[in-house]
Motif scaffolding. Sequence first.
Motif, PDB file in Angstrom:
ATOM      1  N   ARG A  62     -35.268  -9.101  -4.632  1.00 43.12           N
ATOM      2  CA  ARG A  62     -36.054  -7.869  -4.733  1.00 43.12           C
ATOM      3  C   ARG A  62     -35.272  -6.685  -4.173  1.00 43.12           C
ATOM      4  N   MET A  63     -35.373  -5.549  -4.838  1.00 43.64           N
ATOM      5  CA  MET A  63     -34.709  -4.339  -4.364  1.00 43.64           C
ATOM      6  C   MET A  63     -35.284  -3.901  -3.013  1.00 43.64           C
ATOM      7  N   VAL A  64     -34.528  -3.068  -2.330  1.00 43.30           N
ATOM      8  CA  VAL A  64     -34.974  -2.534  -1.047  1.00 43.30           C
ATOM      9  C   VAL A  64     -35.986  -1.428  -1.309  1.00 43.30           C
ATOM     10  N   MET A  65     -37.134  -1.531  -0.668  1.00 40.52           N
ATOM     11  CA  MET A  65     -38.197  -0.540  -0.830  1.00 40.52           C
ATOM     12  C   MET A  65     -38.459   0.137   0.508  1.00 40.52           C
ATOM     13  N   VAL A  66     -38.297   1.460   0.534  1.00 42.70           N
ATOM     14  CA  VAL A  66     -38.537   2.241   1.751  1.00 42.70           C
ATOM     15  C   VAL A  66     -39.803   3.053   1.536  1.00 42.70           C
ATOM     16  N   PRO A  67     -40.904   2.692   2.181  1.00 42.32           N
ATOM     17  CA  PRO A  67     -42.150   3.432   1.982  1.00 42.32           C
ATOM     18  C   PRO A  67     -42.101   4.798   2.664  1.00 42.32           C
ATOM     19  N   PRO A  68     -43.091   5.652   2.419  1.00 39.08           N
ATOM     20  CA  PRO A  68     -43.119   6.967   3.080  1.00 39.08           C
ATOM     21  C   PRO A  68     -43.099   6.826   4.597  1.00 39.08           C
ATOM     22  N   ARG A  69     -42.430   7.797   5.250  1.00 42.61           N
ATOM     23  CA  ARG A  69     -42.319   7.879   6.703  1.00 42.61           C
ATOM     24  C   ARG A  69     -41.594   6.667   7.284  1.00 42.61           C
ATOM     25  N   HIS A  70     -40.651   6.130   6.515  1.00 40.96           N
ATOM     26  CA  HIS A  70     -39.809   5.034   6.979  1.00 40.96           C
ATOM     27  C   HIS A  70     -38.357   5.357   6.599  1.00 40.96           C
ATOM     28  N   TYR A  71     -37.448   4.550   7.113  1.00 43.05           N
ATOM     29  CA  TYR A  71     -36.032   4.693   6.768  1.00 43.05           C
ATOM     30  C   TYR A  71     -35.343   3.362   6.988  1.00 43.05           C
ATOM     31  N   CYS A  72     -34.140   3.234   6.444  1.00 41.55           N
ATOM     32  CA  CYS A  72     -33.282   2.095   6.718  1.00 41.55           C
ATOM     33  C   CYS A  72     -31.840   2.591   6.797  1.00 41.55           C
ATOM     34  N   VAL A  73     -30.967   1.770   7.361  1.00 37.79           N
ATOM     35  CA  VAL A  73     -29.567   2.139   7.532  1.00 37.79           C
ATOM     36  C   VAL A  73     -28.723   1.155   6.734  1.00 37.79           C
ATOM     37  N   VAL A  74     -27.858   1.688   5.868  1.00 38.13           N
ATOM     38  CA  VAL A  74     -26.992   0.875   5.025  1.00 38.13           C
ATOM     39  C   VAL A  74     -25.555   1.040   5.499  1.00 38.13           C
ATOM     40  N   ALA A  75     -24.869  -0.077   5.742  1.00 38.26           N
ATOM     41  CA  ALA A  75     -23.457  -0.059   6.121  1.00 38.26           C
ATOM     42  C   ALA A  75     -22.596  -0.209   4.869  1.00 38.26           C
ATOM     43  N   ASN A  76     -21.417   0.390   4.885  1.00 33.94           N
ATOM     44  CA  ASN A  76     -20.493   0.382   3.746  1.00 33.94           C
ATOM     45  C   ASN A  76     -21.174   0.871   2.470  1.00 33.94           C
ATOM     46  N   PRO A  77     -21.805   2.050   2.509  1.00 34.38           N
ATOM     47  CA  PRO A  77     -22.543   2.503   1.317  1.00 34.38           C
ATOM     48  C   PRO A  77     -21.596   2.859   0.176  1.00 34.38           C
ATOM     49  N   VAL A  78     -22.133   2.818  -1.032  1.00 32.76           N
ATOM     50  CA  VAL A  78     -21.336   3.178  -2.203  1.00 32.76           C
ATOM     51  C   VAL A  78     -21.074   4.690  -2.206  1.00 32.76           C
ATOM     52  N   ALA A  79     -19.947   5.079  -2.777  1.00 30.02           N
ATOM     53  CA  ALA A  79     -19.631   6.494  -2.945  1.00 30.02           C
ATOM     54  C   ALA A  79     -20.337   7.018  -4.190  1.00 30.02           C
ATOM     55  N   ARG A  80     -20.804   8.258  -4.109  1.00 32.85           N
ATOM     56  CA  ARG A  80     -21.531   8.862  -5.233  1.00 32.85           C
ATOM     57  C   ARG A  80     -20.949  10.240  -5.542  1.00 32.85           C
ATOM     58  N   ASP A  81     -21.143  10.672  -6.788  1.00 31.01           N
ATOM     59  CA  ASP A  81     -20.683  11.995  -7.171  1.00 31.01           C
ATOM     60  C   ASP A  81     -21.742  13.028  -6.819  1.00 31.01           C
ATOM     61  N   ASP A  82     -21.525  14.276  -7.222  1.00 27.62           N
ATOM     62  CA  ASP A  82     -22.453  15.356  -6.885  1.00 27.62           C
ATOM     63  C   ASP A  82     -23.819  15.160  -7.513  1.00 27.62           C
ATOM     64  N   ASN A  83     -23.893  14.376  -8.569  1.00 31.86           N
ATOM     65  CA  ASN A  83     -25.176  14.111  -9.229  1.00 31.86           C
ATOM     66  C   ASN A  83     -25.856  12.852  -8.708  1.00 31.86           C
ATOM     67  N   GLY A  84     -25.255  12.213  -7.687  1.00 35.35           N
ATOM     68  CA  GLY A  84     -25.856  11.020  -7.120  1.00 35.35           C
ATOM     69  C   GLY A  84     -25.531   9.744  -7.857  1.00 35.35           C
ATOM     70  N   GLN A  85     -24.606   9.806  -8.828  1.00 36.80           N
ATOM     71  CA  GLN A  85     -24.246   8.613  -9.581  1.00 36.80           C
ATOM     72  C   GLN A  85     -23.166   7.822  -8.835  1.00 36.80           C
TER      73      GLN A  85
END
Length: 293
Positions: A62-85
């Motif tokens: 299952r994908m990671v789901m972050v509900p409202p007023r929550h957060y999570c921390v991801v290590a080694n995140p993917v790089a994205r372009d200016d459009n978020g891709q």
Amino acid sequence: MSKKGGTRGMEVEGPVEASIIRIPPHHYIHVLDQNINIARIEIGPLTYIRQDNERVLFSPVRMVMVPPRHYCVVANPVARDDNGQVLFDQSGQAKLRHADLEIRLTQDPFPLYPGEEIQQDVTPLQIVYPDTALRLQALLDFEEEGGVKRVAGDEWLFEGPGTYIPRKEVEVLEIINNQKKKKVARGVIIGAAVTTAVGAVGAVAAAPFVLGAIGFTSAGIAGGSIAASLMSSAAIANGGGVAAGSLVAILQSAGAVGLSGGATAAVASVGGAVGGAVGGAIGWLTRVTRRRS
């Protein structure tokens, strides 16, 4: 067999031997191409047919789901372009920002690409209540949205009421409540009062020495001294004479006869206020003397 791969914090099953894998919505798998040793992601809903040179690293997760007023921390995140891709290299592998962290707030469910890990599970945002504050410290240099620049080591308060949005560059040192803030303020006031009182006593004791050094002597103002320059400037500013009650007149009198009993009593009665003023004036004159020397 339970295994934790690139999805640390999530329990995933081991390699899947089936040739047909049905991936439900909001789920994903990692597929390893054994010819080039590159892992990629496949996202559901999808019926995936495994090739002979491929290996499915785990059953649909299952994908990671972050509900409202929550957060999570991801290590080694993917790089994205200016459009978020997501950016990929020439071999088709997602580019990672190695040894970096990314704080993700509420958003659509997202998968973890090969190499990404959950550093901190989904956590509620911290609410800072009235009469409470967070003491924060900058771990890295950064600039806030309002244009405020922080450097590593800076400390400041985030005062409530409000919801604190964490940053990877900032560490929360402690929670300060109203009672503790009052104690800190009381300590600052007491410390200032003690410092002023000590400064007043020191100023009164040091006055004769400092006055004599700058030219306010018992025999009058010494020629060519700082006192003579001060008197000349005061006379010019006053139209030819030194005004009674001015700073130069007071220092001239104090140099000639010393602090009178009335002046000493005044210093003792008003304490830090008068002593602080005398100390400030003498300190300024001392700095002027040092610069002239």
